[in-house]
Enzyme design. Structure first.
Site, short mmCIF file in Angstrom:
data_model
loop_
_atom_site.label_atom_id
_atom_site.label_comp_id
_atom_site.label_asym_id
_atom_site.label_seq_id
_atom_site.Cartn_x
_atom_site.Cartn_y
_atom_site.Cartn_z
CG ASN A 40 -0.25 -5.82 -8.67
OD1 ASN A 40 -1.04 -4.93 -8.99
ND2 ASN A 40 0.59 -5.70 -7.67
CB ALA A 41 -5.26 -4.57 -10.96
CB CYS A 71 -15.08 -0.05 -0.99
SG CYS A 71 -13.49 -0.89 -0.92
N1 SAH Z 1 -15.41 -6.39 -7.87
C1 SAH Z 1 -15.53 -7.43 -6.88
C2 SAH Z 1 -15.06 -7.01 -5.51
C3 SAH Z 1 -13.63 -6.59 -5.48
S1 SAH Z 1 -12.93 -6.74 -3.90
C4 SAH Z 1 -16.98 -7.87 -6.80
O1 SAH Z 1 -17.86 -7.13 -7.20
O2 SAH Z 1 -17.22 -8.95 -6.28
C5 SAH Z 1 -11.28 -6.37 -4.22
C6 SAH Z 1 -10.51 -7.48 -4.90
O3 SAH Z 1 -9.26 -6.92 -5.26
C7 SAH Z 1 -10.21 -8.70 -4.06
O4 SAH Z 1 -10.69 -9.84 -4.72
C8 SAH Z 1 -8.67 -8.75 -3.99
O5 SAH Z 1 -8.15 -10.07 -4.11
C9 SAH Z 1 -8.29 -7.95 -5.18
N2 SAH Z 1 -6.98 -7.27 -5.16
C10 SAH Z 1 -6.39 -6.64 -4.13
N3 SAH Z 1 -5.24 -6.05 -4.54
C11 SAH Z 1 -5.12 -6.32 -5.85
C12 SAH Z 1 -4.17 -5.98 -6.85
N4 SAH Z 1 -3.10 -5.23 -6.56
N5 SAH Z 1 -4.37 -6.42 -8.11
C13 SAH Z 1 -5.46 -7.17 -8.41
N6 SAH Z 1 -6.38 -7.52 -7.51
C14 SAH Z 1 -6.24 -7.11 -6.25
#
Ligand code: SAH
Length: 399
Positions: free
Chosen positions: A269-270, A340
């Site tokens: 989780n980021a 987005c």
């Molecule tokens: N940067 C990517 C697109 C990101 S889309 C590109 O250019 O292709 C958003 C992403 O965030 C998804 O892959 C989803 O799995 C992830 N995500 C959603 N919630 C998250 C969280 N809490 N921590 C980490 N990743 C997460």
């Protein structure tokens, strides 16, 4: 032809293409859901042809200012115009959004092209009813190997449409490889989380990669690693990519291997990852004078809100990741950040970054502004066509 009489001062008089239920003065005739209707002002001025769905909040969407039916030739002409615009953009790879809904005069239709393979979404009832005609037009213009329906977007529920995926023409391929900006990536139209690649960010990868050489890069919310792969190829000294989805992390690793690039992909989780990194930084040495763990951080989270009501929660989430990212950046480190959600305006997003920079006690200097790639055109009078905004900032060393 059934007609919908629109109240004065409705948004359609200000350039929008939609008529909401609350903007209807009266309905003349008995149109069926999905039919084409006339739009007429209260003073009996003809406003155009629209698709009709009384089950949606947006009861009518104009697709032409003239009298127009939705027949085969109409779709062929609209797709030709969409194709011509993308040709003018002169992309090096045949990988782009071919149709972006209202911005291409086809409300609710989204078509993505991945070389010989096409993915179609029909997010309005009328267009859903006519998806075979749309597939015919794609076939006539591109002779594709396959057209896959990716109607698994929850937006369909607003039109009382079921979620559906399937093959419309040819055979949906097994995951296959495409090349974008010279980077090999795998697309999975059958099962992929979205359609495989975020086409709207393809320009941003190149822009961010220009700043990556020699830098320690962190790609947060990496999905299949678009930013991370481009940064690694550009000569970043180290690239870490984080995503909460195991499948996304797996794809990032596979894509890195495919390109012979080194990316450390972490399933996390980021929010937690950033917090733990901050703790590491505080415990470690070298945190003086704004020295941090990373020299370039990319934040590209999913939309934290699907409606206006939860915007404040979303803004809190955005603020938290910006604050932490700014604290992690080294002297003159760079933050490339994207939002987005079309419910969060560019100004609101910028305000989040202002607030975070004040709390982090870092001065940020704007290096670049970003938007969705131009194959997702924006109609300024239809704000819903714009959703992606981004900024690249430098967190300048104290002065
Ligand atoms: N940067 C990517 C697109 C990101 S889309 C590109 O250019 O292709 C958003 C992403 O965030 C998804 O892959 C989803 O799995 C992830 N995500 C959603 N919630 C998250 C969280 N809490 N921590 C980490 N990743 C997460």
């Amino acid at each position: 032809m059934p007609a919908l009489i629109v109240k004065p001062r409705a948004r359609i008089f200000h350039g929008h293409e939609w008529v909401y239920a609350s903007e209807i003065q009266r309905l003349a005739g008995h149109p069926q859901p999905g039919d084409v209707i006339d739009l007429v002002s209260a003073r009996d001025r003809f406003l155009g042809s629209a698709i009709y769905n009384p089950a949606s909040q947006i009861v009518a969407r104009r697709f032409s200012r003239r009298k127009q039916d939705l027949e085969a030739d109409f779709f062929l002409r609209r797709l030709e115009r969409a194709r011509d615009l993308r040709h003018q953009l002169d992309y090096p790879d045949p990988v782009y959004r071919l149709v972006w809904s209202e911005a291409d005069g086809l409300p609710g239709v989204v078509i993505d092209r991945y070389g010989d393979h096409f993915a179609l979404q029909t997010l309005t009832l009328a267009m859903d009813q006519r998806k075979e005609l749309i597939a015919d037009a794609i076939e006539a213009l591109f002779s594709p190997k396959s057209i896959t329906e990716r109607n698994d977007s929850p937006i369909r529920k607003a039109e009382s449409l079921p979620l559906a995926t399937g093959t419309l023409r040819g055979e949906t391929p097994e995951p296959f490889e495409i090349s974008v900006n010279g980077i090999r990536q795998v697309v999975d139209l059958g099962e992929g989380q979205k359609t495989g690649i975020y086409l709207d960010q393809l320009d941003a990868y190149v822009d961010v990669a220009r700043r990556a050489p020699g830098r320690r890069v962190l790609d947060c919310f990496c999905n299949q690693g678009g930013f991370a792969l481009h940064a690694a190829r550009a000569g970043a000294s180290h690239v870490t990519a984080v995503d909460v989805s195991a499948a996304a992390v797996e794809s990032t690793r596979a894509n890195a291997a495919l390109n012979g690039l080194e990316v450390e992909a972490v399933e996390a989780n980021a929010f937690d990852f950033l917090k733990e990194s901050e703790t590491r930084l505080q415990q470690g040495s070298g945190s003086e004078g704004g020295d941090g763990l990373y020299d370039l951080i990319i934040l590209d989270p999913p939309s934290f809100t699907r409606n206006r009501k939860s915007v404040n929660d979303a803004l809190r989430g955005y603020k938290e990741i910006h604050l932490r990212a700014l604290k992690l950046l080294s002297r003159d480190g760079i933050l490339s950040t994207y939002c987005c959600s079309h419910h969060v305006s560019r100004e609101e997003f910028l305000q989040v970054i202002r607030d975070a920079s004040v709390d982090a006690r870092r001065t940020v200097r704007l290096l670049a502004s970003h938007s969705q790639r131009l194959d997702h055109p924006i109609i300024p009078t239809v704000p819903e066509t714009e959703y992606l905004k981004g900024f690249t900032f430098q967190a300048v060393a104290g002065w």
